[in-house]
Design a protein around this motif. Structure first.
Motif, short mmCIF file in Angstrom:
data_model
loop_
_atom_site.label_atom_id
_atom_site.label_comp_id
_atom_site.label_asym_id
_atom_site.label_seq_id
_atom_site.Cartn_x
_atom_site.Cartn_y
_atom_site.Cartn_z
N VAL A 72 -5.29 -4.73 34.42
CA VAL A 72 -4.09 -4.18 33.77
C VAL A 72 -3.55 -5.18 32.76
CG1 VAL A 72 -1.72 -3.42 34.13
CG2 VAL A 72 -3.50 -2.76 35.75
N GLU A 73 -3.29 -4.71 31.54
CA GLU A 73 -2.64 -5.51 30.51
C GLU A 73 -1.41 -4.73 30.04
OE1 GLU A 73 -5.08 -7.17 27.41
OE2 GLU A 73 -6.87 -6.96 28.63
N ASP A 74 -0.27 -5.38 30.08
CA ASP A 74 0.98 -4.73 29.72
C ASP A 74 1.35 -4.90 28.26
OD1 ASP A 74 1.70 -3.48 32.12
OD2 ASP A 74 2.46 -5.35 32.94
N GLY A 75 0.48 -5.49 27.45
CA GLY A 75 0.79 -5.71 26.05
C GLY A 75 1.59 -6.97 25.85
N ASP A 76 1.65 -7.43 24.60
CA ASP A 76 2.33 -8.70 24.33
C ASP A 76 3.79 -8.52 23.93
OD1 ASP A 76 2.16 -7.65 21.79
OD2 ASP A 76 0.70 -9.11 21.05
N GLY A 77 4.26 -7.26 23.81
CA GLY A 77 5.66 -7.03 23.49
C GLY A 77 6.05 -7.45 22.09
N SER A 78 5.06 -7.70 21.22
CA SER A 78 5.38 -8.15 19.86
C SER A 78 6.04 -7.03 19.07
CB SER A 78 4.11 -8.63 19.16
OG SER A 78 3.15 -7.59 19.09
N ARG A 79 6.53 -7.40 17.88
CA ARG A 79 7.26 -6.44 17.08
C ARG A 79 6.37 -5.28 16.68
NH1 ARG A 79 7.82 -10.80 14.47
NH2 ARG A 79 7.41 -9.96 12.39
N GLY A 80 6.98 -4.10 16.53
CA GLY A 80 6.21 -2.90 16.23
C GLY A 80 5.65 -2.29 17.50
N PHE A 81 4.98 -1.15 17.34
CA PHE A 81 4.43 -0.46 18.50
C PHE A 81 2.92 -0.67 18.62
CE2 PHE A 81 2.77 3.29 20.74
CZ PHE A 81 3.56 3.26 21.88
N GLU A 82 2.22 -0.62 17.49
CA GLU A 82 0.77 -0.74 17.50
C GLU A 82 0.36 -2.10 18.06
OE1 GLU A 82 -3.04 0.95 16.64
OE2 GLU A 82 -1.09 1.83 16.22
N GLY A 83 -0.41 -2.10 19.14
CA GLY A 83 -0.89 -3.33 19.72
C GLY A 83 0.09 -4.05 20.62
#
Length: 684
Positions: A72-83
């Protein structure tokens, strides 16, 4: 402070068994998942609840974590939605917000509500992979239910470490197509490198200049409330979420010797919130629109203090204080067009506004010391249009192609005024060939543009090491052309061997660069390259008599190059770990309603390169031992012991930048505290 080891974000183990990939077809156990019902390609595997029966899962997260070869990877929470979001979907969609992680959604979903779990490898029509090669899609039953989940987890440290307790309550209700939930959380943030040891400083000839005892203790936590609602609305479906939370973090370190005592501390307090909404509207057969709105906001205050007494004489106190306000607003809309079961198209656009306003003050002995960009406001307005198509010309072949066009304007005001507009084209091609359900080959060619960290525009400090950094108004995103080839082989039911080769051509590498006045900052230092080999192996052991057991190996080898802006010489990119293997074993003892396992990291570490110093850490023998007992379907008790033999933090500090003569070398031999965490979970 030197970079801290973060055991939670490690990559996993060795390539010794790669030769198995070329072995003949292995017999497959009856529990091996078949392609999903109705799927016309072999890249989708389905896992029904029967597959997980031996593990007696309480939640959907328990089930997903047992899917062979998936993490499971929850994403990096960086700006924007893509990625910025993760690799978990529920009923084909991601959560309505970036901070409502996929793992959190699964953690409040009872296992009995899961109809099936689809493992989608390489892409499928109607599925937004968000750049991930593999995602899971959890399909829930449409039924009425009420459930509560209560968790309490104490963290108990040996010695004088700060003990902590986290607790969480979740309520979820479903009634047909409607669902709503409430989550109350009081979390704990622990540092697994806390401990004590010795710090030795030597000159260039190796003579001891200073020998001190070292002690460190870092901890924090946060309290939050989140509400969710989903249900039909105006012929479509609405998903809503809202969150409010407060967090804090505390760091303290002490170095003492015969005639010296150095103290440093850091305290941070923040408040944050988010609202999110997703509206999905089926316009007609084969045509669906999705509109997503996200707004995040936050404020924080922090202060770092360092004091020193040597030979009975106190040095002037150093103090670095900061307040900041941040926000992000995203509006994203897309159309999903299913032309046929073999071809789907997605087109859309996203606009976003990001803001960070920082007010900082650095002083020595009460006298203010000005720093570059210590009072700034950074704003970014970004727009993006995108289109992608997924085509399945044959049942064993999936092709995905897409293009994103981005334009962004970054403005900075305060100590320095600046504005720039950037344009990027980001193409992507992915080919997935699955000649049989157990073998898959994936090829990816893509241009990625990284997300800037607005904190890098502002000044910062690490007072424990007497280091102050300036801000940088000239930052631009890092750009990468990526070529990646992955080969996956599944065998013996739960077994998997996956090998991925990747090469990155990097433009505008983000690293440390020199500033005037003896300062340094994060900035773009030129072009670089990265070569990566990732190997993931899971081997079931039933056939050798270790019933319900398996061993795992995973590792990522990184080889990077960039020209150092200070020396002009080739070196690795900072903070990129060259290698970090994890060797694991686990076993399901169905008769005893017990699972146990262990994970061992024999070596870990990284190095950072600054104009004035080279720093990093080297660790060894990081070990996690765990066992989980499920006396009933409602109760789960998990104990985990974390033992870390030792690690060494090091700094090589230079007296000047041109000749790079060594001023001193400092090493800290630290024995991290062993700690035990016990999670008690009740679902009803």
């Amino acid at each position: 402070m030197p970079p801290r080891p973060t055991a939670r974000s490690v990559l996993f183990a060795p390539a010794a068994a790669v030769a198995l990939l070329s072995a003949g077809t292995c017999p497959v156990l009856a529990q091996t998942p078949a392609p999903a019902a109705g799927a016309t390609d072999q890249g989708v595997l389905v896992f029904t609840p029967d597959f997980f029966a031996a593990q007696r899962p309480n939640t959907a997260l328990d089930m997903v974590e047992r899917i062979p070869g998936f993490s499971v990877e929850d994403g990096d929470g960086s700006r924007g939605f893509e990625g910025a979001v993760g690799n978990v979907l529920v009923n084909g969609a991601r959560p309505a917000s970036k901070t409502d992680r996929g793992s959190a959604v699964l953690g409040r979903t009872l296992a009995r509500q899961v109809e099936r779990i689809e493992l989608i490898r390489g892409g499928a029509p109607g599925i937004d992979m968000q750049g991930y090669p593999v995602v899971v899609n959890v399909i829930l039953r449409n039924e009425a239910s009420r459930q509560h989940v209560v968790e309490v987890t104490p963290y108990l440290f040996e010695g004088d470490g700060t003990n902590m307790v986290s607790a969480r309550y979740q309520f979820t209700a479903r009634d047909g197509e409607r669902s709503w939930s409430l989550t109350l959380s009081d979390g704990a943030d622990v540092d697994d490198s806390n401990g004590g040891g010795t710090s030795v400083r030597r000159d260039a000839a190796g003579q001891v200049l200073r020998r001190e005892r070292f002690r460190e203790d870092d901890y924090g936590g946060g309290t939050s409330v989140r509400g969710n609602y989903a249900g039909p609305m105006l012929g479509g479906r609405i998903d809503l979420t809202a969150r409010l939370g407060v967090n804090d973090y505390h760091e303290e370190s002490e170095l003492t010797g015969d005639d010296v005592r150095r103290l440093s501390g850091f305290d941070w307090d923040g408040e944050s919130g988010e609202i999110g909404a997703v509206y999905t509207w089926p316009l007609r057969a084969g045509l669906t629109s999705e509109t997503r709105f996200i707004h995040e906001f936050g404020t924080s205050e922090s202060v770092a203090v360092s004091s020193r007494r040597t030979g009975g004489v106190a040095a002037p106190e150093q103090r670095f204080a900061a307040t900041d306000e941040s926000g992000e607003t995203i509006l994203r809309s897309l159309l999903q067009i299913e032309r046929s079961p073999r071809l789907s198209v997605e087109i859309g656009a996203e606009v976003a506004y990001n803001m960070l306003e920082v007010d900082q003050a650095f002083s020595v002995g009460g006298a203010p010391v000005p720093l570059p960009s210590d009072q700034i406001k950074v704003e970014e307005t970004r727009g993006e249009v995108f289109a992608r198509a997924t085509w399945r010309p044959r049942t064993d072949l999936t092709l995905e192609g897409g293009l994103r066009l981005e334009a962004s304007t970054i403005r900075q005001s305060g100590d320095a005024d600046a504005e720039k507009t950037l344009y990027y084209a980001k193409p992507r091609v992915l080919a997935t060939w699955t000649p049989m359900a157990r073998i898959q080959l994936r090829l990816r060619l893509e241009r990625e543009v990284g997300q800037l960290d607005f904190d890098d525009f502002a000044a910062s400090a690490e007072l424990e090491d007497d280091t102050v950094f300036g801000g940088n108004v000239d930052l631009e995103p890092e750009q990468r052309w990526i070529a990646e080839l992955a080969l996956e082989r599944r065998f013996l039911g739960d077994g998997i061997i996956a090998v991925t080769l990747r090469h990155d051509e990097i433009r505008d590498v983000i690293d440390r660069l020199p500033l005037d006045g003896g300062l340094s900052a994060v900035g773009n230092i030129g072009d670089g390259t990265l070569d990566r080999l990732d190997v993931n192996i899971v081997v079931p052991l039933d056939r050798i008599g270790f019933s319900g057991g398996q061993v795992g190996f995973r590792n990522t080898w990184n080889q990077s190059e960039v020209i150092d802006p200070t020396t002009g010489e080739t070196r690795p990119i900072s903070s990129l770990r060259r290698s970090q293997a994890v060797i694991s074993v686990q076993q399901d003892l169905e008769r005893w309603r017990l699972q146990w396992g262990a994970a061992w990291l024999p070596l870990l570490g990284n190095t950072s390169y600054d104009p004035d110093q080279t720093s990093g850490f080297r660790g060894r023998d990081f070990l996690e031992l765990w066992a989980e007992y499920k006396p009933t379907t409602a109760w789960a008790i998990r104990a985990q012991l974390t033992v870390w033999d030792d690690f060494v933090a090091f700094r090589e500090v230079y007296s000047d930048r041109s000749a790079r003569r060594i001023d001193f070398v400092e090493t800290r031999d630290i024995d991290p505290r062993t700690f035990l965490q016990v999670r008690m979970r009740r679902t009803f």
